[in-house]
Design a protein around this motif. Sequence first.
Motif, PDB file in Angstrom:
ATOM      1  N   HIS A 208       0.958  -1.133   0.123  1.00 32.49           N
ATOM      2  CA  HIS A 208       0.177  -0.049  -0.075  1.00 32.49           C
ATOM      3  C   HIS A 208       1.082   1.038  -0.121  1.00 32.49           C
ATOM      4  O   HIS A 208       1.821   1.458   0.934  1.00 32.49           O
ATOM      5  N   PRO A 209       0.578   2.043  -0.775  1.00 33.23           N
ATOM      6  CA  PRO A 209       1.497   3.149  -1.199  1.00 33.23           C
ATOM      7  C   PRO A 209       1.506   4.342   0.032  1.00 33.23           C
ATOM      8  O   PRO A 209       2.629   5.013   0.264  1.00 33.23           O
ATOM      9  N   GLU A 210       0.390   4.356   0.761  1.00 31.91           N
ATOM     10  CA  GLU A 210       0.409   5.403   1.745  1.00 31.91           C
ATOM     11  C   GLU A 210       0.915   5.018   3.145  1.00 31.91           C
ATOM     12  O   GLU A 210       0.807   5.696   4.012  1.00 31.91           O
ATOM     13  N   CYS A 211       1.114   3.711   3.239  1.00 30.98           N
ATOM     14  CA  CYS A 211       1.454   3.376   4.796  1.00 30.98           C
ATOM     15  C   CYS A 211       2.929   3.010   4.633  1.00 30.98           C
ATOM     16  O   CYS A 211       3.647   2.255   3.600  1.00 30.98           O
ATOM     17  N   ALA A 212       3.620   3.490   5.616  1.00 29.05           N
ATOM     18  CA  ALA A 212       5.140   3.248   5.648  1.00 29.05           C
ATOM     19  C   ALA A 212       5.823   1.989   5.906  1.00 29.05           C
ATOM     20  O   ALA A 212       6.765   1.719   5.698  1.00 29.05           O
ATOM     21  N   LYS A 213       4.712   1.162   6.514  1.00 27.97           N
ATOM     22  CA  LYS A 213       5.033  -0.067   6.492  1.00 27.97           C
ATOM     23  C   LYS A 213       4.798  -1.223   5.236  1.00 27.97           C
ATOM     24  O   LYS A 213       5.438  -2.189   5.151  1.00 27.97           O
ATOM     25  N   GLN A 214       4.038  -0.709   4.620  1.00 33.15           N
ATOM     26  CA  GLN A 214       3.351  -1.601   3.499  1.00 33.15           C
ATOM     27  C   GLN A 214       3.791  -1.029   2.024  1.00 33.15           C
ATOM     28  O   GLN A 214       3.471  -1.547   1.210  1.00 33.15           O
ATOM     29  N   CYS A 215       4.498   0.258   2.229  1.00 31.55           N
ATOM     30  CA  CYS A 215       5.130   0.678   0.751  1.00 31.55           C
ATOM     31  C   CYS A 215       6.344  -0.127   0.129  1.00 31.55           C
ATOM     32  O   CYS A 215       6.657  -1.053   0.852  1.00 31.55           O
ATOM     33  N   ALA A 216       6.820   0.167  -0.800  1.00 25.36           N
ATOM     34  CA  ALA A 216       7.767  -0.600  -1.500  1.00 25.36           C
ATOM     35  C   ALA A 216       8.828  -0.483  -0.686  1.00 25.36           C
ATOM     36  O   ALA A 216       9.423  -1.518  -0.272  1.00 25.36           O
ATOM     37  N   VAL A 217       9.616   0.558   0.101  1.00 23.94           N
ATOM     38  CA  VAL A 217      10.408   0.612   0.821  1.00 23.94           C
ATOM     39  C   VAL A 217      10.338  -0.111   2.349  1.00 23.94           C
ATOM     40  O   VAL A 217      11.024  -0.886   2.858  1.00 23.94           O
ATOM     41  N   GLY A 218       9.049   0.032   2.686  1.00 25.02           N
ATOM     42  CA  GLY A 218       8.680  -0.580   3.961  1.00 25.02           C
ATOM     43  C   GLY A 218       8.777  -2.071   3.988  1.00 25.02           C
ATOM     44  O   GLY A 218       9.067  -2.786   4.847  1.00 25.02           O
ATOM     45  N   ASN A 219       8.484  -2.652   2.847  1.00 25.86           N
ATOM     46  CA  ASN A 219       8.432  -4.186   2.933  1.00 25.86           C
ATOM     47  C   ASN A 219      10.043  -4.476   2.478  1.00 25.86           C
ATOM     48  O   ASN A 219      10.412  -5.560   2.849  1.00 25.86           O
ATOM     49  N   ILE A 220      10.892  -3.891   1.660  1.00 22.79           N
ATOM     50  CA  ILE A 220      12.184  -4.246   1.540  1.00 22.79           C
ATOM     51  C   ILE A 220      12.913  -4.048   2.791  1.00 22.79           C
ATOM     52  O   ILE A 220      13.854  -5.060   3.066  1.00 22.79           O
ATOM     53  N   CYS A 221      12.582  -3.089   3.779  1.00 16.84           N
ATOM     54  CA  CYS A 221      12.867  -3.290   5.246  1.00 16.84           C
ATOM     55  C   CYS A 221      12.125  -4.100   6.006  1.00 16.84           C
ATOM     56  O   CYS A 221      12.078  -3.679   7.384  1.00 16.84           O
ATOM     57  N   ASP A 222      11.671  -5.055   5.657  1.00 13.92           N
ATOM     58  CA  ASP A 222      11.089  -6.077   6.533  1.00 13.92           C
ATOM     59  C   ASP A 222       9.674  -5.467   7.156  1.00 13.92           C
ATOM     60  O   ASP A 222       9.510  -5.951   8.715  1.00 13.92           O
ATOM     61  N   ASN A 223       8.994  -4.796   6.564  1.00 17.20           N
ATOM     62  CA  ASN A 223       7.828  -4.240   7.226  1.00 17.20           C
ATOM     63  C   ASN A 223       7.708  -3.476   8.357  1.00 17.20           C
ATOM     64  O   ASN A 223       7.206  -3.452   9.220  1.00 17.20           O
ATOM     65  N   THR A 224       8.882  -2.641   8.279  1.00 16.53           N
ATOM     66  CA  THR A 224       9.216  -1.850   9.373  1.00 16.53           C
ATOM     67  C   THR A 224       9.110  -0.044   8.902  1.00 16.53           C
ATOM     68  O   THR A 224       9.307   0.015   7.838  1.00 16.53           O
ATOM     69  N   ASP A 225       8.773   0.626   9.860  1.00 17.42           N
ATOM     70  CA  ASP A 225       8.684   1.976   9.328  1.00 17.42           C
ATOM     71  C   ASP A 225       9.747   2.886   9.762  1.00 17.42           C
ATOM     72  O   ASP A 225       9.815   4.032   9.722  1.00 17.42           O
ATOM     73  N   ALA A 226      10.734   2.292  10.142  1.00 20.12           N
ATOM     74  CA  ALA A 226      12.083   2.957  10.781  1.00 20.12           C
ATOM     75  C   ALA A 226      12.715   3.675   9.646  1.00 20.12           C
ATOM     76  O   ALA A 226      13.425   4.994   9.788  1.00 20.12           O
ATOM     77  N   TRP A 227      12.456   3.348   8.327  1.00 12.21           N
ATOM     78  CA  TRP A 227      13.014   4.205   7.334  1.00 12.21           C
ATOM     79  C   TRP A 227      12.497   5.705   7.082  1.00 12.21           C
ATOM     80  O   TRP A 227      12.889   6.540   6.534  1.00 12.21           O
ATOM     81  N   ARG A 228      11.261   5.699   7.483  1.00 11.93           N
ATOM     82  CA  ARG A 228      10.418   7.106   7.256  1.00 11.93           C
ATOM     83  C   ARG A 228      11.250   8.026   8.188  1.00 11.93           C
ATOM     84  O   ARG A 228      10.991   9.400   7.891  1.00 11.93           O
TER      85      ARG A 228
END
Length: 189
Positions: free
Chosen positions: A62-82
């Motif tokens: 899901h593009p609007e969720c930091a855990k479910q967007c492309a990078v959120g999935n690459i980072c194992d469904n975490t939102d630390a990247w935000r």
Amino acid sequence: FLQPRFFCFFFHQWKKEKKEEIDYLKYFVTSCNRTHYMKPLPQRLELALTKLYTAYHNGALHPECAKQCAVGNICDNTDAWRHLSDTHGSEQLNYVGLVHQRLGRRFGGYTPQELLGAEAAFLKGCGYTLPLHHDHAKPDDPSHPDTLFKGLCEAIGFLCALDGVADVTTLLQKFPVHSKGDRATVLAL
């Protein structure tokens, strides 16, 4: 030639019967083995593509969720990247992002600047105006499979360019399309 360890991914725009998918996969892989030469993919790219495929196929993208967007999935469904930028979709690193970038830290094999670029490519492909803001343009249905597929192709193209690999989404043109207009596209790596 295509290496046996490469993955074949199904990006489904519409559900298909398993037998039909297997027949298309056999046709596609056979034709690719005869016509394409590819070097092995870097491990970080293989892992990223696997995670993105799994998220797309399981409906966890899901593009609007930091855990479910492309990078959120690459980072194992975490939102630390935000925390690397001030706004979702921005390619500008903030202070925390700059510190991580200068220290050489990597998340899922990617530097903070590379992650922000991949997320921006994904969001642009989905039809968003960046950075994300309630006043900016966005798609009517951000979770529609076609919208997600377009964004996914853009993100994959960006990730391939980072590693100096030919865009693997160009192989999608070789895949046959049903007469009904339905298609299961395969991305062979």
